[in-house]
Design an enzyme around this catalytic site. Sequence first.
Site, PDB file in Angstrom:
ATOM      1  N   CYS A   1      18.265 -27.523  -0.029  1.00 39.35           N
ATOM      2  CA  CYS A   1      18.479 -26.850   0.510  1.00 39.35           C
ATOM      3  C   CYS A   1      19.384 -25.972  -0.354  1.00 39.35           C
ATOM      4  O   CYS A   1      20.121 -26.339  -0.853  1.00 39.35           O
ATOM      5  CB  CYS A   1      20.277 -27.699   1.569  1.00 39.35           C
TER       6      CYS A   1
ATOM      7  N   CYS B   1       1.019  -1.267   0.123  1.00 38.03           N
ATOM      8  CA  CYS B   1      -0.004   0.122   0.093  1.00 38.03           C
ATOM      9  C   CYS B   1       1.193   1.126  -0.101  1.00 38.03           C
ATOM     10  O   CYS B   1       1.798   1.454   0.681  1.00 38.03           O
ATOM     11  CB  CYS B   1      -0.578   0.219   1.228  1.00 38.03           C
TER      12      CYS B   1
END
Length: 343
Positions: free
Chosen positions: A199, A164
Amino acid sequence: MRPSVKIAIFALATLLALGGWKGLNALLDREAPTRTSLLAGDQNMTNKVKRSDKEWKAALTPEQYEVMRKCGTERPFTGKYNDFWEDGVYVCAGCGTPLFLSATKYEHGTGWPSFTTPADESHLEYKDDHSLLTKRVEVRCSVCGAHLGHVFDDGPEPTYLHYCINSAALDFKPEAAAPAGGPKEAGASTGSATFAAGCFWGVEHKLGKLPGVVATVVGYTGGTAVNPSYEDVCSGRTGHAEAVQVTFDPARVSYADLVRHFFSIHDPTQVDRQGPDHGTQYRSAIFFHGDDQRAEARKIMDELEASGRYKKRLATELVPASAFYRAEEYHQKYFEKHGIVCY
C-alpha cells in the site's frame, strides 16, 4: 424529389450533425473538469504560463499556432522531428518545458514523432477527446496548456504506450545543452527513484522520513492502461503497482541507501501482497531509471540473497521505469493527513 436533391440534403444534414457534435464536445470540455484531471487529482490545475490569443499568435509560427492553440494536426511525414534521432531533450515549443527524452523516441511508422514515456509525468496533462466521433486521449503541456498530440496503447514494451506528438509543438535541445537528467531544471542536483512495496500510503510515509529525500508522490506504474484510476488498478486488470516516486538529493542520500531502506520497510519475499493487502498492485518492485540504478539495485539484491537474512527468495521485481501516473489527491501524503497507514 430527385435523387440528386436527396443526396445534397443528406450531405448537409451530416455536416450540421458533425458540427453540432464538435461544438457540444468543446462546450463540455470547457465547462466540466476532464476525466483525466479527476483521475489524477489535478482538478484545480492551472497553467503557469498564460498569454492572450494575440500574444500566442505573435510568439508562434502560423503552423505552431494552429497545432498548439487550435488543436490542429500537421500532415504525417512532414514534421521536422519525424525522422530525427539526435540525443537530447524535446521541449514544449511554447514554453520550453522538457517533455520527452530522445532515449524514449522510436519509429512507430505513423508519420509523427513517437515516444514511449514522458520525461516527467507532471509536465503533461490529459483530456478526453471525442472530436472524431471516437474517444481518444489528448496530451497537453501542463505548463502552458499547448496541444501536443495524443497517447495510445499500441506502443512497444515496457510501457506499451504510444505518445504521438506533432513536431510543430516541439523544440529540441541537444544533449550538451539539455538539463542534466532531462526532466530536471538546469542546475538541479536531485535524482528520481521509484519503488513499490505494498500500500503506497505507508511506503510514502516511510521513504519520506529518510534524510535526503526531497519529495514523494504516490501513483501507479508498471501497467498497460493510460492514466488509470484507483478503482482501475484495484481491479487487477491494468497491471499497475501502487508505487512511490522519490525525489532525492544525492549529496545527502545515495540511491544505494534508498534501495537498502526500501528493503528494510517491507517483506520482499511476499508475492503480490504485503501484510493484509493482496493483489498484483501490492507487489514488491524496483523501477530503475537507467543502467546505473539497475546495476546498483541488482548488486544489493544479490547481497541480500547471499546474506541468509531471508528464509525465502526475494520476490522483488527489478524492471525499467515506465509511465508514472499520479494518484488521486486524497492518496497523497495520506499519513500526514490522517495518521493511518496500511501496515
